[in-house]
Write a protein that holds these residues in place. Structure first.
Motif, PDB file in Angstrom:
ATOM      1  N   ILE A 199       1.733  -0.688   2.876  1.00 39.42           N
ATOM      2  CA  ILE A 199       1.205  -1.477   1.906  1.00 39.42           C
ATOM      3  C   ILE A 199       1.692  -0.920   0.516  1.00 39.42           C
ATOM      4  N   GLU A 200       1.509   0.631   0.660  1.00 41.23           N
ATOM      5  CA  GLU A 200       2.281   1.418  -0.260  1.00 41.23           C
ATOM      6  C   GLU A 200       2.449   2.865   0.018  1.00 41.23           C
ATOM      7  N   TYR A 201       3.174   3.532  -0.806  1.00 41.23           N
ATOM      8  CA  TYR A 201       3.332   5.072  -0.442  1.00 41.23           C
ATOM      9  C   TYR A 201       3.560   5.799  -1.750  1.00 41.23           C
TER      10      TYR A 201
ATOM     11  N   PHE B  51      10.663   4.987   1.945  1.00 41.29           N
ATOM     12  CA  PHE B  51       9.777   4.204   2.954  1.00 41.29           C
ATOM     13  C   PHE B  51       9.817   2.929   2.373  1.00 41.29           C
ATOM     14  N   SER B  52      11.077   2.449   1.652  1.00 40.22           N
ATOM     15  CA  SER B  52      10.936   1.121   1.043  1.00 40.22           C
ATOM     16  C   SER B  52      11.334   0.057   2.316  1.00 40.22           C
TER      17      SER B  52
ATOM     18  N   TYR C 238       3.415  13.000   1.775  1.00 39.92           N
ATOM     19  CA  TYR C 238       3.405  11.891   1.444  1.00 39.92           C
ATOM     20  C   TYR C 238       2.092  11.114   1.649  1.00 39.92           C
ATOM     21  N   LEU C 239       1.376  10.270   1.002  1.00 37.07           N
ATOM     22  CA  LEU C 239       0.454   9.384   1.177  1.00 37.07           C
ATOM     23  C   LEU C 239       0.830   8.048   1.498  1.00 37.07           C
ATOM     24  N   LEU C 240       0.651   7.473   2.654  1.00 36.41           N
ATOM     25  CA  LEU C 240       1.164   6.214   2.850  1.00 36.41           C
ATOM     26  C   LEU C 240      -0.262   5.261   3.164  1.00 36.41           C
TER      27      LEU C 240
END
Length: 183
Positions: free
Chosen positions: A89-91, A75-76, A3-5
């Motif tokens: 912020i986002e993933y 990751f919500s 994952y990219l977070l």
């Protein structure tokens, strides 16, 4: 899974060093009970990496983390487990061979009028001009100078060094605003 977070680092957390930030992020994942993938060996560590170190005192809106997990993750509701001064912020899910390919960081630095002559002398007329890509500045309605520029990913110059000896009151508000992706 990989994952990219993207995190935002703000508040008192801007004074946490790069290595301590990495440890704090590890703790957040453990609190959220994320099924992390670990390295092999006697002293195994989670398989994760974070983007380039930013100077202390900078708000970082683009703190990227690459994370390997054993299972698919959601990751919500992760922001329920983050430490003060951090926000997810986002993933997104990425391929296993994914690498960060950040070319530039975009900066916005807010400085008071009394700091601008030092900046002008050292950067615009001085020997530091080549370190600041696409340098631009403007004065907002409150009389604060807004410096906008980019710096290469691995060649970040801490602009605070220019103002380090100032004895009078001033405003200095540095923000890492965005990234420019490259090959």
């Amino acid at each position: 899974m990989k994952y990219l977070l993207r995190f935002k680092k703000f508040g008192r957390s801007i004074y946490i060093s790069h290595n301590d930030t990495l440890e704090e992020i590890e703790r957040m994942f453990r609190r959220a009970k994320i099924d992390l993938e670990y390295t092999q060996g006697f002293h195994s560590k989670p398989r994760l990496s974070i983007s380039q170190a930013i100077p202390l005192g900078y708000i970082n809106r683009v703190l990227y983390v690459i994370l390997n997990t054993n299972t698919m993750q959601n990751f919500s509701n992760f922001n329920n487990y983050v430490s003060e001064g951090f926000k997810l912020i986002e993933y997104k899910s990425v391929e296993d061979n994914y690498k960060l390919r950040i070319k530039y960081y975009s900066f916005r630095i807010y400085i008071s009028e009394n700091l601008f002559p030092f900046f002008y002398e050292k950067v615009i007329n001085g020997d530091l001009k080549n370190r600041f890509v696409d340098l631009d500045y403007e004065i907002n309605k409150n009389g604060i100078y807004v410096l906008k520029y980019k710096q290469e990913y691995n060649k970040i110059y801490n602009i605070w060094k220019i103002f380090n000896g100032i004895k009078e009151d001033f405003i200095f508000y540095p923000v890492v605003y965005d990234v420019i992706w490259g090959d």
